[in-house]
Design a protein around this motif. Structure first.
Motif, PDB file in Angstrom:
ATOM      1  N   GLN A   1      34.034  36.644  38.992  1.00  0.00           N
ATOM      2  CA  GLN A   1      35.417  36.953  39.170  1.00  0.00           C
ATOM      3  C   GLN A   1      36.233  36.587  38.047  1.00  0.00           C
ATOM      4  O   GLN A   1      35.785  35.695  37.393  1.00  0.00           O
ATOM      5  CB  GLN A   1      35.798  36.223  40.669  1.00  0.00           C
TER       6      GLN A   1
ATOM      7  N   ASN B   1      44.025  38.594  41.083  1.00  0.00           N
ATOM      8  CA  ASN B   1      42.372  38.441  41.069  1.00  0.00           C
ATOM      9  C   ASN B   1      41.858  39.801  41.085  1.00  0.00           C
ATOM     10  O   ASN B   1      42.276  40.687  41.281  1.00  0.00           O
ATOM     11  CB  ASN B   1      42.077  37.773  42.486  1.00  0.00           C
ATOM     12  N   CYS B   2      40.668  39.621  40.369  1.00  0.00           N
ATOM     13  CA  CYS B   2      39.561  40.587  40.303  1.00  0.00           C
ATOM     14  C   CYS B   2      38.145  40.231  40.454  1.00  0.00           C
ATOM     15  O   CYS B   2      38.101  39.119  39.907  1.00  0.00           O
ATOM     16  CB  CYS B   2      39.766  41.572  38.907  1.00  0.00           C
TER      17      CYS B   2
ATOM     18  N   GLN C   1      40.517  44.810  42.823  1.00  0.00           N
ATOM     19  CA  GLN C   1      41.721  43.863  42.433  1.00  0.00           C
ATOM     20  C   GLN C   1      42.671  43.617  43.658  1.00  0.00           C
ATOM     21  O   GLN C   1      42.789  44.609  44.568  1.00  0.00           O
ATOM     22  CB  GLN C   1      42.462  44.780  41.483  1.00  0.00           C
TER      23      GLN C   1
ATOM     24  N   SER D   1      40.626  35.961  37.063  1.00  0.00           N
ATOM     25  CA  SER D   1      42.018  36.170  37.604  1.00  0.00           C
ATOM     26  C   SER D   1      43.286  35.995  36.035  1.00  0.00           C
ATOM     27  O   SER D   1      42.752  35.528  35.306  1.00  0.00           O
ATOM     28  CB  SER D   1      42.353  34.928  38.524  1.00  0.00           C
TER      29      SER D   1
ATOM     30  N   HIS E   1      46.785  34.473  35.432  1.00  0.00           N
ATOM     31  CA  HIS E   1      48.078  33.641  36.005  1.00  0.00           C
ATOM     32  C   HIS E   1      49.329  33.894  35.165  1.00  0.00           C
ATOM     33  O   HIS E   1      48.856  33.804  33.921  1.00  0.00           O
ATOM     34  CB  HIS E   1      47.537  32.119  35.928  1.00  0.00           C
TER      35      HIS E   1
END
Lengths: 113, 113
Positions: free
Chosen positions: B72, B22-23, B6, B74, B76
């Motif tokens: 990935q 983000n991850c 992360q 993410s 927001h």
């Protein structure tokens, strides 16, 4: 509706002692999972219990054990406490064994001195 | 292979701005990706979750974007508010086996006035 309840909220124990933490899941939920959260880190999976049986175990020593009761509540036991066991212990409640949303309690803050 | 990475570790955003966390994951068996919000002294609260059959999910000001090929995803947060100041954790689960979640290391978000 009551959420996941954990007791006690705070606990101070001495090295070598044993501790029991308790969790009551959301009504209707049959799965309880336990997590350890060390300060500044994400929760780490310890156990999952579903229908009173252990369904998953994380990378924790045998000093950690748990059980689930017929009413789906659960206890986490930690024996021979070490300083490194100091953490927030979280209980998560889910409806099913897998694939369902997990809801966390407020946690039990354990301090080992 | 079980890790969830992360970033960033901390984030400062002005009120009204967009917060992006983000991850990334390695385990292709993961098929459930929730985000949790945690305030100091509290347990993680489920914000929003996504499964790999969709690329985006929106709930209010919170949106998950998911890129299966890149492994990935993410979060927001639109129109960020001071009340959003908290630590955010991404997580991943393999719902075919158990309700075990693997968490990221967390992002501490501060929304300034």
């Amino acid at each position: 509706d009551a959420g996941v309840t954990q007791s006690p909220t705070h606990l101070i124990k001495t090295r070598g002692q044993q501790v029991t933490l308790r969790c009551s899941p959301i009504s209707g939920h049959k799965s309880v999972s336990w997590y350890q959260q060390v300060l500044g880190q994400g929760p780490q999976f310890i156990f999952q219990y579903y229908e009173k049986e252990e369904r998953g175990r994380g990378n924790f020593p045998d000093r950690f054990s748990a059980r689930q009761f017929p009413n789906y509540s659960s206890e986490l036991n930690v024996n021979a406490l070490l300083l490194g066991d100091s953490a927030l212990y979280l209980c998560a409640s889910s409806w099913g064994r897998r694939g369902t949303e997990a809801f966390f309690g407020q946690g039990t803050r354990l301090t080992v001195v | 292979q079980q890790q969830v990475k992360q970033s960033p570790q901390s984030l400062i955003v002005q009120k009204g701005g967009i917060s992006i966390i983000n991850c990334a994951y390695e385990n292709t068996a993961f098929d459930y990706f929730p985000w949790y919000q945690q305030f100091p002294g509290k347990g993680p609260a489920l914000l929003i979750a996504i499964r790999p059959d969709v690329s985006e999910k929106k709930e209010g000001r919170f949106t998950i974007s998911f890129n299966k090929s890149a492994k990935q995803f993410s979060l927001h947060i639109m129109d960020s508010q001071p009340g959003d100041s908290a630590t955010y954790f991404c997580a991943a689960g393999d719902t075919g086996t158990a309700s075990k979640l693997t968490f990221g290391t967390g992002t501490r978000l501060q929304v300034t006035l």
